[in-house]
Design a protein around this motif. Structure first.
Motif, PDB file in Angstrom:
ATOM      1  N   LEU A 178       0.823  -1.212   0.000  1.00  0.00           N
ATOM      2  CA  LEU A 178       0.000   0.000   0.000  1.00  0.00           C
ATOM      3  C   LEU A 178       0.852   1.255   0.000  1.00  0.00           C
ATOM      4  O   LEU A 178       0.527   2.247  -0.647  1.00  0.00           O
ATOM      5  CB  LEU A 178      -0.906   0.034   1.243  1.00  0.00           C
ATOM      6  N   GLU A 179       1.972   1.221   0.749  1.00  0.00           N
ATOM      7  CA  GLU A 179       2.718   2.452   0.965  1.00  0.00           C
ATOM      8  C   GLU A 179       3.832   2.685  -0.049  1.00  0.00           C
ATOM      9  O   GLU A 179       4.146   3.815  -0.371  1.00  0.00           O
ATOM     10  CB  GLU A 179       3.302   2.461   2.393  1.00  0.00           C
ATOM     11  N   GLU A 180       4.440   1.602  -0.523  1.00  0.00           N
ATOM     12  CA  GLU A 180       5.551   1.790  -1.451  1.00  0.00           C
ATOM     13  C   GLU A 180       5.407   0.924  -2.694  1.00  0.00           C
ATOM     14  O   GLU A 180       6.354   0.237  -3.092  1.00  0.00           O
ATOM     15  CB  GLU A 180       6.884   1.485  -0.736  1.00  0.00           C
ATOM     16  N   PRO A 181       4.215   0.920  -3.294  1.00  0.00           N
ATOM     17  CA  PRO A 181       4.026   0.030  -4.449  1.00  0.00           C
ATOM     18  C   PRO A 181       4.942   0.394  -5.623  1.00  0.00           C
ATOM     19  O   PRO A 181       5.353  -0.471  -6.380  1.00  0.00           O
ATOM     20  CB  PRO A 181       2.548   0.204  -4.812  1.00  0.00           C
ATOM     21  N   GLU A 182       5.288   1.708  -5.719  1.00  0.00           N
ATOM     22  CA  GLU A 182       6.156   2.115  -6.832  1.00  0.00           C
ATOM     23  C   GLU A 182       7.509   1.421  -6.733  1.00  0.00           C
ATOM     24  O   GLU A 182       8.117   1.075  -7.745  1.00  0.00           O
ATOM     25  CB  GLU A 182       6.381   3.637  -6.828  1.00  0.00           C
ATOM     26  N   GLY A 200       6.799 -10.541 -15.194  1.00  0.00           N
ATOM     27  CA  GLY A 200       6.721 -10.344 -13.750  1.00  0.00           C
ATOM     28  C   GLY A 200       5.296 -10.519 -13.246  1.00  0.00           C
ATOM     29  O   GLY A 200       4.373  -9.888 -13.759  1.00  0.00           O
ATOM     30  N   LEU A 201       5.111 -11.409 -12.286  1.00  0.00           N
ATOM     31  CA  LEU A 201       3.787 -11.599 -11.695  1.00  0.00           C
ATOM     32  C   LEU A 201       3.843 -11.173 -10.230  1.00  0.00           C
ATOM     33  O   LEU A 201       4.641 -11.711  -9.464  1.00  0.00           O
ATOM     34  CB  LEU A 201       3.353 -13.061 -11.774  1.00  0.00           C
ATOM     35  N   ILE A 202       3.012 -10.213  -9.875  1.00  0.00           N
ATOM     36  CA  ILE A 202       2.928  -9.817  -8.473  1.00  0.00           C
ATOM     37  C   ILE A 202       1.778 -10.608  -7.864  1.00  0.00           C
ATOM     38  O   ILE A 202       0.620 -10.421  -8.230  1.00  0.00           O
ATOM     39  CB  ILE A 202       2.713  -8.301  -8.339  1.00  0.00           C
ATOM     40  N   CYS A 203       2.117 -11.543  -6.980  1.00  0.00           N
ATOM     41  CA  CYS A 203       1.117 -12.499  -6.486  1.00  0.00           C
ATOM     42  C   CYS A 203       0.580 -12.047  -5.136  1.00  0.00           C
ATOM     43  O   CYS A 203       1.341 -11.906  -4.178  1.00  0.00           O
ATOM     44  CB  CYS A 203       1.746 -13.881  -6.344  1.00  0.00           C
ATOM     45  N   ILE A 204      -0.727 -11.851  -5.064  1.00  0.00           N
ATOM     46  CA  ILE A 204      -1.345 -11.339  -3.831  1.00  0.00           C
ATOM     47  C   ILE A 204      -2.580 -12.176  -3.499  1.00  0.00           C
ATOM     48  O   ILE A 204      -3.361 -12.513  -4.388  1.00  0.00           O
ATOM     49  CB  ILE A 204      -1.756  -9.857  -4.000  1.00  0.00           C
ATOM     50  N   GLU A 205      -2.750 -12.511  -2.233  1.00  0.00           N
ATOM     51  CA  GLU A 205      -3.945 -13.251  -1.816  1.00  0.00           C
ATOM     52  C   GLU A 205      -5.167 -12.352  -1.878  1.00  0.00           C
ATOM     53  O   GLU A 205      -5.077 -11.146  -1.655  1.00  0.00           O
ATOM     54  CB  GLU A 205      -3.772 -13.752  -0.366  1.00  0.00           C
ATOM     55  N   ASP A 206      -6.332 -12.960  -2.127  1.00  0.00           N
ATOM     56  CA  ASP A 206      -7.528 -12.140  -2.347  1.00  0.00           C
ATOM     57  C   ASP A 206      -8.120 -11.546  -1.066  1.00  0.00           C
ATOM     58  O   ASP A 206      -9.175 -10.920  -1.102  1.00  0.00           O
ATOM     59  CB  ASP A 206      -8.591 -12.908  -3.144  1.00  0.00           C
ATOM     60  N   ASN A 207      -7.437 -11.708   0.067  1.00  0.00           N
ATOM     61  CA  ASN A 207      -7.907 -10.999   1.259  1.00  0.00           C
ATOM     62  C   ASN A 207      -7.270  -9.607   1.367  1.00  0.00           C
ATOM     63  O   ASN A 207      -7.421  -8.929   2.367  1.00  0.00           O
ATOM     64  CB  ASN A 207      -7.623 -11.815   2.532  1.00  0.00           C
ATOM     65  N   GLU A 217      -3.363  -0.914 -10.698  1.00  0.00           N
ATOM     66  CA  GLU A 217      -3.315   0.411 -11.311  1.00  0.00           C
ATOM     67  C   GLU A 217      -1.915   0.724 -11.811  1.00  0.00           C
ATOM     68  O   GLU A 217      -1.723   1.208 -12.911  1.00  0.00           O
ATOM     69  CB  GLU A 217      -3.712   1.460 -10.272  1.00  0.00           C
ATOM     70  N   LEU A 218      -0.950   0.395 -10.951  1.00  0.00           N
ATOM     71  CA  LEU A 218       0.432   0.738 -11.288  1.00  0.00           C
ATOM     72  C   LEU A 218       0.980  -0.053 -12.468  1.00  0.00           C
ATOM     73  O   LEU A 218       1.835   0.438 -13.193  1.00  0.00           O
ATOM     74  CB  LEU A 218       1.337   0.502 -10.068  1.00  0.00           C
ATOM     75  N   VAL A 219       0.526  -1.282 -12.633  1.00  0.00           N
ATOM     76  CA  VAL A 219       1.128  -2.101 -13.699  1.00  0.00           C
ATOM     77  C   VAL A 219       0.270  -2.137 -14.956  1.00  0.00           C
ATOM     78  O   VAL A 219       0.580  -2.857 -15.895  1.00  0.00           O
ATOM     79  CB  VAL A 219       1.413  -3.555 -13.240  1.00  0.00           C
ATOM     80  N   LYS A 220      -0.802  -1.325 -14.981  1.00  0.00           N
ATOM     81  CA  LYS A 220      -1.706  -1.488 -16.125  1.00  0.00           C
ATOM     82  C   LYS A 220      -1.048  -1.117 -17.453  1.00  0.00           C
ATOM     83  O   LYS A 220      -1.448  -1.609 -18.495  1.00  0.00           O
ATOM     84  CB  LYS A 220      -3.020  -0.744 -15.892  1.00  0.00           C
ATOM     85  N   ASN A 221      -0.034  -0.248 -17.397  1.00  0.00           N
ATOM     86  CA  ASN A 221       0.650   0.079 -18.642  1.00  0.00           C
ATOM     87  C   ASN A 221       1.985  -0.652 -18.799  1.00  0.00           C
ATOM     88  O   ASN A 221       2.752  -0.362 -19.698  1.00  0.00           O
ATOM     89  CB  ASN A 221       0.867   1.587 -18.728  1.00  0.00           C
ATOM     90  N   GLU A 222       2.251  -1.550 -17.878  1.00  0.00           N
ATOM     91  CA  GLU A 222       3.511  -2.296 -17.956  1.00  0.00           C
ATOM     92  C   GLU A 222       3.261  -3.580 -18.736  1.00  0.00           C
ATOM     93  O   GLU A 222       2.520  -4.449 -18.290  1.00  0.00           O
ATOM     94  CB  GLU A 222       4.019  -2.650 -16.553  1.00  0.00           C
ATOM     95  N   ARG A 224       5.178  -6.073 -19.322  1.00  0.00           N
ATOM     96  CA  ARG A 224       5.777  -7.315 -18.809  1.00  0.00           C
ATOM     97  C   ARG A 224       5.374  -7.617 -17.374  1.00  0.00           C
ATOM     98  O   ARG A 224       6.000  -8.417 -16.707  1.00  0.00           O
ATOM     99  CB  ARG A 224       7.303  -7.223 -18.918  1.00  0.00           C
ATOM    100  N   MET A 225       4.322  -6.943 -16.899  1.00  0.00           N
ATOM    101  CA  MET A 225       3.930  -7.183 -15.503  1.00  0.00           C
ATOM    102  C   MET A 225       2.444  -7.447 -15.386  1.00  0.00           C
ATOM    103  O   MET A 225       1.646  -6.949 -16.173  1.00  0.00           O
ATOM    104  CB  MET A 225       4.253  -5.961 -14.647  1.00  0.00           C
ATOM    105  N   GLU A 226       2.115  -8.205 -14.367  1.00  0.00           N
ATOM    106  CA  GLU A 226       0.717  -8.533 -14.125  1.00  0.00           C
ATOM    107  C   GLU A 226       0.531  -8.741 -12.631  1.00  0.00           C
ATOM    108  O   GLU A 226       1.464  -9.116 -11.930  1.00  0.00           O
ATOM    109  CB  GLU A 226       0.390  -9.848 -14.836  1.00  0.00           C
ATOM    110  N   VAL A 227      -0.699  -8.513 -12.160  1.00  0.00           N
ATOM    111  CA  VAL A 227      -1.010  -8.859 -10.773  1.00  0.00           C
ATOM    112  C   VAL A 227      -1.762 -10.185 -10.805  1.00  0.00           C
ATOM    113  O   VAL A 227      -2.737 -10.324 -11.533  1.00  0.00           O
ATOM    114  CB  VAL A 227      -1.855  -7.763 -10.096  1.00  0.00           C
ATOM    115  N   THR A 228      -1.280 -11.156 -10.072  1.00  0.00           N
ATOM    116  CA  THR A 228      -1.942 -12.464 -10.022  1.00  0.00           C
ATOM    117  C   THR A 228      -2.636 -12.608  -8.674  1.00  0.00           C
ATOM    118  O   THR A 228      -2.003 -12.477  -7.633  1.00  0.00           O
ATOM    119  CB  THR A 228      -0.902 -13.586 -10.188  1.00  0.00           C
TER     120      THR A 228
END
Lengths: 439, 325
Positions: A178-182, A200-207, A217-222, A224-228
């Motif tokens: 939350l604080e330093e996603p950049e 690059g896959l940023i893997c986060i639990e759905d809780n 939001e941050l990776v939407k224009n990247e 080579r990156m995705e949030v999983t």
């Protein structure tokens, strides 16, 4: 939206509400700082300072020894007070460099110097990560530069940023997301620079919907990156389970993630990579969750490595009542401390203070073969049978029944209605088998 | 912070379920059947249930006391054994038989083999089979019940004699499925009412005490077997009698799911359930007696170690590879 997951696992009380909504606070050390030379997997570092030397923030004080090892850097400026054995989280006495803080925080010249990672070669990046003494901050403490140096860079398809944080009570990775996603995205960019074919896959639990939203939001224009997004379940963040949940690939105990074309790094590790490469700052800080029902105001702290744990408890308002048990790390895999007069290291994720030690009251009874352990086991072994072999000290039978596949996650012990100490016995048996193999 | 803190190896937390809470839930799940049995068969059923439970608990206590072992009567497992045994008795059974069966179940089958978790077959079922062989006449003396008369009277059907519906079906006569479902037929105290058993089974499944895997595969296998070999083809009345009669539902949900005497491996459980279905079918259709659930279960209990040995799962990440090295 598909949610990645694996078979088995458990849903313990997560306790994250205690600390998850408080902004991370910086805590400056009050007393002396203690730097254990062994706070990673591999050979301990060798002190390269002497008693009486003046040291600066960011200065290397321990030199990596051998292939698997990591540098140790100083997080304050001051004078080397002693080089002696001190108590550490493992419960044993370890060689430590003790620094008297001058409270000036005078940095070395290069500290904080901005660097453009795109202008660095792969070798320079790896060297930078190695110099910074970065190790896996999820808990294992494996030197990161080795992880990032597989046999073949081109065979790596995925860089997994482990933001599962499946351990109950822990919220340090969540706060960082939350604080330093950049910085997470920045660190991932640095890693991707090393592997031309990787995604690059940023893997986060759905809780953690907030974290998912921020990073998406941050990776939407990247490209080579995705949030999983992963199902909330323990041990979702365990390396093998994470790789499977995110990519569908499976590795066993005899393989490395790179064998499946993956590299897994914890959120805080990725931030440290960003800081090492882009801001010339070695690994000298750590986010620690101080929590539990015995803590007055549970929250996360941005702490300088070497700080005494007791100072963190003071920073969190002290105890509401005398704790019965204090755990370094989470309740599933953390290490219970008999004394909190020990230093924060690179792998100290949390300090969990419990007023009641529920385990102490529960004596093991006869196994009723209910099979809950089998259902919970993410490694798909039969803990019930393994325990029979472990209790008989039958190492051969233990290995035949895939005992070495156990990842010591503790799920079987958590669910056991007879309160049998499965994981504890497995740990012991596995250690003895591994040490016999080395002979 | 002068005191030393507790230290133990991780994990430092545990789930809420304990052996005691699980056994208590199993006992709770048998309450509907017990209450119906008492209503149906009268005060003798109540006395039998009380005798079995009390004798089981007492014999466990006396044995453990005598052997200087920790007393485990608080874990409700003896209560469960007593209840299952009682529900497996005909209401006409004398109390001394209930006591004998209970002592056999706890002392011979359970304690002599090492106590909870070590018994090689379901104690209650073993005791039932022991009584069945020793006192066949008394064990098959099924009373015509209150509910039989009430339900059948209300529906204008002639009451059954003492024959169980499964025996009737085997003889080729038709049975009343609704009456079997509610429990208005001859049989042991707990097996007659499929409805009450299913309420208990649903409770166990909702609380995740048992998985539907073994009972469903067991029942499914038996029905398919009866369909093929029963000789009546797709006859609802015949298949319904197979499903609702002979303690199949009781056996499938409450006895075949017994943790101690069913396989712990996922694949072993499937083999176990299919074997149960096949054996029950063979006993029922080709055997001398109309029923076969009890014998099928205790025979398969004996095969559990074998089934487990050949069904050790492949560990995570070893699928398709040479395992274990």
């Amino acid at each position: 939206m598909t949610v990645g997951t694996f078979k088995g696992g458990i849903h313990p009380f997560d306790g994250k509400n205690l600390s998850k909504d408080f902004t991370t606070k910086v805590v400056l050390p009050k007393g002396e700082l203690v730097y254990p030379m062994a706070q990673h997997i591999g050979a301990p570092a060798k002190p390269i300072v002497s008693v009486g030397d003046k040291v600066l923030v960011g200065q290397k004080i321990g030199e990596a020894q051998g292939f698997v090892s990591a540098n140790i850097c100083c997080s304050v400026s001051g004078v080397v007070k002693a080089i002696e054995k001190r108590l550490t989280v493992s419960g044993s006495m370890v060689d430590c460099v003790v620094i008297e803080n001058d409270n000036e925080y005078t940095p070395i010249d290069t500290l904080g110097k901005k660097r453009d990672y795109t202008k660095l070669t792969k070798e320079e990046i790896r060297e930078g990560i190695k110099e910074a003494g970065i190790v896996g901050m999820g808990g294992a403490g494996f030197p990161t530069h080795i992880k990032l140096t597989p046999k073949d860079d081109n065979a790596i398809d995925y860089i997994l940023v482990n933001g599962a944080e499946c351990e109950p009570y822990l919220t340090s990775d969540y706060r960082m997301m939350l604080e330093e996603p950049e910085k997470i995205v920045g660190g991932l960019k640095v890693i991707l620079q090393l592997f031309d074919h990787a995604k690059g896959l940023i893997c986060i639990e759905d809780n953690k919907p907030e974290a998912i939203k921020r990073l998406k939001e941050l990776v939407k224009n990247e490209e080579r990156m995705e949030v999983t997004v992963l199902e909330t379940k323990y041990p979702q963040g365990a390396e093998r389970q994470l790789i499977y949940a995110a990519t569908g690939r499976k590795i066993n105990s005899s393989m490395l993630p790179s064998d499946a074309g993956c590299v897994v790094d914890n959120v805080d590790t990725v931030i440290s990579i960003y800081m090492a490469i882009c801001e010339s700052t070695p690994l000298i800080r750590r986010i620690v969750t101080v929590t539990g029902d015995a803590i007055k105001s549970p929250q996360n702290f941005n702490v300088k490595t070497g700080t005494n744990y007791a100072e963190l408890i003071d920073a969190a308002g002290g105890f509401t009542s005398q704790p019965e048990k204090i755990v370094s790390g989470g309740p599933m895999m953390g290490i219970a401390l008999f004394n909190i007069n020990i230093p924060v290291t690179k792998t100290s994720s949390a300090l969990l203070c419990l007023t009641k030690d529920e385990v102490a009251e529960q004596e093991p009874t006869a196994c009723i073969r209910c099979g809950r352990c089998v259902e919970a086991c993410p490694s798909k072994v039969i803990p019930q049978k393994l325990l029979e072999y472990a209790e008989k000290f039958d190492d051969e039978g233990f290995q035949k029944l895939n005992g070495m596949e156990c990842c010591e996650c503790g799920s079987c012990t958590f669910v056991c209605p007879a309160r049998r100490r499965l994981t504890q016995a497995f740990k012991q048996t596995r250690r003895s088998i591994l040490s016999n193999r080395k002979k | 912070m002068n005191e030393l803190l507790n230290v133990s190896a991780s994990p430092h937390v545990r789930s809420k379920d304990t052996t005691k809470s699980i056994m208590r839930d199993v006992a709770i799940a048998m309450i509907p059947s017990s209450v119906f049995g008492i209503y149906n068969f009268g005060v003798n059923a109540l006395l039998l249930i009380l005798t079995c439970v009390a004798t089981c608990v007492l014999s466990e206590y006396i044995y453990e006391k005598g052997m200087h072992r920790p007393i485990t009567t608080g874990d409700y497992s003896a209560v469960v054994t007593g209840l299952i045994l009682a529900l497996n008795l005909p209401s006409s059974a004398p109390l001394w038989m209930a006591m004998l069966g209970s002592v056999f179940a706890i002392i011979v089958v359970k304690q002599l083999f090492g106590g909870l978790g070590q018994n090689f077959m379901n104690p209650a079922l073993a005791a039932r089979c022991f009584l069945m062989i020793s006192f066949t006449g008394r064990m098959t003396d099924f009373a015509v019940t209150k509910a039989t008369n009430f339900i059948n009277g209300a529906m204008g059907i002639d009451g059954f004699s003492g024959a169980t519906p499964l025996a009737v079906a085997k003889a080729g006569d038709s049975v009343d499925l609704l009456s079997m479902f509610i429990g208005g037929t001859a049989g042991t105290i707990g097996e007659t009412s499929a409805l009450c058993l299913l309420i208990g089974a649903a409770y166990l499944m909702v609380k995740k005490i048992i998985s539907p895997k073994i009972p469903f595969i067991y029942i499914g296998t038996l029905l398919v077997f009866a369909l093929i070999f029963g000789g009546y083809g797709f006859d609802i009345n015949y298949l319904g009698a197979q499903l609702l009669g002979g303690g199949l539902i009781f056996g499938a949900f409450f006895m075949a799911t017994d943790y101690v005497t069913s396989p712990i491996t996922p694949m072993g459980q499937i083999i176990f359930a299919i074997s149960l279905g096949l054996l029950t079918g063979i006993f029922r259709i080709f055997g001398g007696s109309a029923e076969g659930v009890s014998y099928a279960i205790i025979i398969c209990n004996l095969l559990v170690p074998l089934m487990e040995r050949v069904t050790i799962p492949v560990a995570f990440g070893w699928e398709g590879k040479r395992n274990g090295k």
